[in-house]
Design an enzyme around this catalytic site. Structure first.
Site, PDB file in Angstrom:
ATOM      1  N   ASP A 208     141.964  15.970 -46.494  1.00  0.00           N
ATOM      2  CA  ASP A 208     140.575  15.638 -46.860  1.00  0.00           C
ATOM      3  C   ASP A 208     139.961  14.777 -45.762  1.00  0.00           C
ATOM      4  OD1 ASP A 208     138.255  15.283 -48.251  1.00  0.00           O
ATOM      5  OD2 ASP A 208     139.134  14.070 -49.864  1.00  0.00           O
TER       6      ASP A 208
ATOM      7  N   LYS B  79     137.195  15.097 -44.019  1.00  0.00           N
ATOM      8  CA  LYS B  79     135.722  14.936 -43.996  1.00  0.00           C
ATOM      9  C   LYS B  79     135.200  14.849 -42.572  1.00  0.00           C
ATOM     10  CE  LYS B  79     135.568  12.812 -48.591  1.00  0.00           C
ATOM     11  NZ  LYS B  79     136.969  12.454 -48.845  1.00  0.00           N
ATOM     12  N   PHE B  80     135.511  15.860 -41.780  1.00  0.00           N
ATOM     13  CA  PHE B  80     134.986  15.937 -40.423  1.00  0.00           C
ATOM     14  C   PHE B  80     133.465  15.872 -40.485  1.00  0.00           C
ATOM     15  CE2 PHE B  80     139.099  18.142 -39.952  1.00  0.00           C
ATOM     16  CZ  PHE B  80     139.589  17.523 -38.802  1.00  0.00           C
TER      17      PHE B  80
ATOM     18  N   ASP C 200     131.568  15.204 -37.079  1.00  0.00           N
ATOM     19  CA  ASP C 200     131.030  15.122 -35.715  1.00  0.00           C
ATOM     20  C   ASP C 200     130.545  16.499 -35.239  1.00  0.00           C
ATOM     21  OD1 ASP C 200     130.521  14.153 -33.044  1.00  0.00           O
ATOM     22  OD2 ASP C 200     131.986  12.563 -33.445  1.00  0.00           O
TER      23      ASP C 200
END
Ligand code: 5BU
Length: 259
Positions: free
Chosen positions: A86, A88-89, A91
């Site tokens: 998990d 949660k990239f 960028d």
């Protein structure tokens, strides 16, 4: 059993999950939010037979090393569990590709990761490129909603997120707000049958959790259209973790049968 979802979901990982869920009679993804490899392996060995997937936060493990982490990966494999980091990239695509590597080397062991839509649609290609770098294929769950109070993911954001994910071979589905059945119904209406919805913010004791977390009942979440319930403290925080895992499994699977 999975009816329209089985025939409409194109992603092979979605099919693998549906198969495992039927074999184990459980729609539970365990959020294994513990701080050491020993604790994680112990928990997986205890509840592995009653869960369909394993969610991790690798960057909160105190004694992480590539070697120690392989014990967690092996425990997951032995229990027939897809591994879901998990992360949660958030960028730009190129940096997300790089963040799939690095010390944690997520690309080499995770089957599924989460990503925010905030930076633009190309984040999905960045993450897929990370898996391609090691000749693996994985699935992205885009955050279309969140369970925490005051989050900024409004309806327009949800719509744009689904727009990004629709038809993408890399997007297995969406994170929805498990604490609110109406929001899940709305999300399912927008997503249709072709992708999965996974919902955190689920606990048999409903209401407010710690630090802005909110909980809905697992049965309501599944009846509203959630395919996998993500359960953390409801299981790992219980005094009898096996009994808790069995209970979440039974409630979620029964709700699927009714749906
Ligand atoms: P809990 O102990 O069942 O509250 O744990 C919930 C888990 O789901 C935890 O690992 C969170 O990082 C994760 N989560 C969430 O709670 N809400 C969200 O909107 C998203 C993830 Br996305």
């Amino acid at each position: 059993m999975w009816s329209g979802r089985w025939s409409n979901c194109a992603n092979p990982l979605a099919h693998r999950l549906m198969e495992v869920s039927v074999r184990k009679q459980s729609l539970v993804c365990l959020a294994a939010d513990l701080n050491s490899v020993d604790e994680l392996v112990g928990l997986i060995d205890e509840v592995g037979p009653h869960i369909a997937a394993l969610k991790t936060h690798v960057d909160m493990v105190d004694d992480f090393s590539p070697d120690s982490w392989s014990r967690v990966v092996n425990a997951a494999k032995e229990n027939d569990l897809l591994l879901f980091e998990d992360r949660k990239f958030a960028d730009i695509g190129k940096i997300s590709q790089g963040q799939m590597a690095g010390i944690y080397d997520i690309r080499n062991w995770a089957d599924i990761v989460t990503a925010h839509r905030i930076s633009g649609p190309d984040i999905v290609d960045g993450i897929a490129a990370g898996w391609a770098d090691v000749e693996r294929i994985g699935g992205v769950l885009l955050l279309a909603q969140m369970s925490s109070r005051g989050n900024l993911l409004d309806l327009q954001y949800t719509v744009e997120t689904i727009e990004t994910g629709r038809g993408s071979p890399h997007v297995i589905g969406y994170i929805g707000n498990g604490s609110n059945a109406n929001e899940i119904v709305e999300l399912r209406r927008m997503v249709g049958e072709g992708q999965m919805i996974w919902t955190p913010g689920v606990n048999i004791t409903t209401g407010d959790g710690d630090m802005g977390q909110r909980y809905g009942h697992p049965r309501d979440a599944v009846l509203a259209g959630s395919d996998i319930i993500i359960v953390g403290s409801g299981i790992h925080g219980s005094t009898d973790r096996i009994a808790a895992a069995k209970e979440y499994a039974a409630v979620s699977f029964q709700a699927l049968l009714e749906r």
